[in-house]
Design an enzyme around this catalytic site. Structure first.
Site, PDB file in Angstrom:
ATOM      1  CE1 TYR A 164      -3.282  -2.740   0.005  1.00  0.00           C
ATOM      2  CE2 TYR A 164      -3.719  -2.334   2.315  1.00  0.00           C
ATOM      3  CZ  TYR A 164      -3.982  -3.032   1.149  1.00  0.00           C
ATOM      4  OH  TYR A 164      -4.942  -4.010   1.129  1.00  0.00           O
ATOM      5  N   PRO A 175     -16.023  -2.735   1.194  1.00  0.00           N
ATOM      6  CG  PRO A 175     -16.211  -1.724   3.293  1.00  0.00           C
ATOM      7  CD  PRO A 175     -15.192  -2.273   2.334  1.00  0.00           C
ATOM      8  CG  LEU A 176     -18.534   2.104   1.062  1.00  0.00           C
ATOM      9  CD1 LEU A 176     -17.988   3.510   1.277  1.00  0.00           C
ATOM     10  CD2 LEU A 176     -20.055   2.108   1.214  1.00  0.00           C
ATOM     11  N   GLY A 196     -16.537   2.569  -3.707  1.00  0.00           N
ATOM     12  CA  GLY A 196     -17.252   3.859  -3.692  1.00  0.00           C
ATOM     13  C   GLY A 196     -18.531   3.806  -4.516  1.00  0.00           C
ATOM     14  CG  LEU A 197     -20.939   1.232  -8.075  1.00  0.00           C
ATOM     15  CD1 LEU A 197     -20.707   2.130  -9.292  1.00  0.00           C
ATOM     16  CD2 LEU A 197     -21.076  -0.214  -8.541  1.00  0.00           C
ATOM     17  CG  LEU A 198     -22.037  -0.674  -3.207  1.00  0.00           C
ATOM     18  CD1 LEU A 198     -21.830  -1.777  -2.165  1.00  0.00           C
ATOM     19  CD2 LEU A 198     -23.183  -1.050  -4.152  1.00  0.00           C
ATOM     20  CB  THR A 199     -21.195   6.445  -2.049  1.00  0.00           C
ATOM     21  OG1 THR A 199     -20.675   6.747  -3.356  1.00  0.00           O
ATOM     22  CG2 THR A 199     -20.092   5.871  -1.175  1.00  0.00           C
ATOM     23  CE  LYS A 215     -17.119   8.511  -4.981  1.00  0.00           C
ATOM     24  NZ  LYS A 215     -15.995   9.059  -4.224  1.00  0.00           N
TER      25      LYS A 215
END
Ligand SMILES: NC(=O)c1ccc[n+]([C@@H]2O[C@H](COP(=O)([O-])OP(=O)(O)OC[C@H]3O[C@@H](n4cnc5c(N)ncnc54)[C@H](OP(=O)(O)O)[C@@H]3O)[C@@H](O)[C@H]2O)c1
Length: 322
Positions: A58, A206-207, A210-213, A215
């Site tokens: 990372y 878990p998102l 970011g797709l599941l926000t 936005k």
């Protein structure tokens, strides 16, 4: 934040949400800005989070350095999970990458240095390299526990049959898998395997990046437009999931992203939240206050279910239930 025992074979009280450190740093060209990083970590710790997930890869080692600096004098209060396989270099030499003993030893020493600690709480290969014999991985990890450099061992991104082979020979404690409303293929084998071996199961992304926000349907940009355009996209399946998230978000007066996280919290696992900004972490922590009803959980379970396939579909028709 509540604490739960990490799997059924440890007495380790781990916070129910893990903080993922993949976005902490800038060496990969996409991550949190420097001034936000200590604020993100403090916001998580102030909410009583005690569990940080990182990896040597990372931000090319920078994320481990940042985590090491942050935990400092409070090292004993935090559970640190880190991973090896890719090393911290952009193009590592073959003898310094993969899951073999030589790479494992070099990686663990380098991680300890960057994290400024003399032990790692949970250590695991980042993915199955497809080459190293499973016994070499198992014995190498077991030896790290014997030396005291590692307390618990786990696996990330391994097929269930290989993880089963390893868990049958050494005391495996952790499993890290990709799992969210848009990615539930682990329901076929990995989740049942983790339950069978009592593993502490960590859900990453878990998102769905970011797709599941929701936005992106509002025209916002982010990682899926800027850094990983090949990642999650809205298609017919994910559209239905995001529609359902938006509907439930109105019912519980929250955001779709918070509902998506709250759903992962209803599963027997430790979701790893990824935050690139202070607003992200503040927003995600609010998921802890959401109570989803059984009906809302069932609606999300049903809309996101994957086809189980063979042999599960066959077994449903032939196994007797009493
Ligand atoms: N073992 C593995 O192979 C593996 C793989 C991946 C991740 N992980 C671990 O899991 C952690 C989390 O993974 P992830 O980053 O993929 O998780 P994620 O929760 O699916 O995605 C997080 C991303 O979503 C966006 N986001 C988060 N909160 C938001 C909000 N409130 N509003 C709008 N956008 C928001 C941000 O990206 P943008 O703002 O850039 O769009 C953020 O970086 C990582 O840090 C790492 O520790 C492990």
């Amino acid at each position: 934040m509540k604490y739960k025992l990490f799997g059924t074979h440890t007495g380790l009280p781990a916070s129910e949400l893990v903080l993922g450190a993949a976005s902490l740093g800038g060496r990969r060209g996409y991550g949190a800005v420097a001034e936000d990083i200590p604020k993100i970590l403090s916001a998580y710790a102030d909410a009583c989070g005690n569990f940080i997930d990182v990896a040597d890869q990372y931000q090319l080692g920078e994320a481990e350095e940042i985590v090491g600096k942050f935990i400092g004098q409070q090292r004993g209060n935090f559970i640190i999970c880190t991973k090896y396989t890719r090393s911290s270099e952009v193009k590592p030499a073959p003898a310094n990458s993969g899951n073999h003993r030589k790479a494992m030893r070099q990686a663990v020493e380098a991680s300890l240095k960057r994290l400024k600690t003399d032990y790692i709480d949970i250590y695991m290969p980042h993915y199955d390299d497809g080459l190293t014999p499973l016994d070499e991985i198992a014995r190498g990890l077991e030896d790290l526990v014997k030396t005291g450099k590692v307390l618990y061992i786990g696996l990330a991104n391994f097929p269930a049959w290989k993880a089963t082979a390893i868990a049958s020979t050494i005391p495996l404690a952790a499993l890290q898998i990709e799992y969210n409303l848009a990615q539930r293929t682990a329901d076929r084998e990995l989740i049942s395997m983790a339950k069978h071996f009592g593993l502490g199961t960590m859900f990453y992304s878990p998102l769905a990046g970011g797709l599941l926000t929701g936005k992106y349907r509002k025209g916002s940009s982010g990682r899926l437009t800027n850094a990983s355009p090949q990642g999650y996209q809205e298609d017919a399946t994910t559209k239905a999931i995001i529609d359902q998230l938006e509907e439930i978000a109105i019912e519980v007066e929250a955001t779709p992203g918070q509902v998506a996280l709250a759903w992962t919290l209803t599963k027997d696992a430790f979701p790893i939240i990824g935050a690139r900004t202070l607003d992200h972490i503040k927003d995600s922590l609010k998921a802890l206050d959401i109570h989803l009803t059984t009906d809302q959980i069932t609606r999300l379970d049903n809309i996101s279910a994957v086809k189980m396939g063979y042999p599960h579909d066959l077994l449903k028709t032939v196994q007797t239930r009493y």
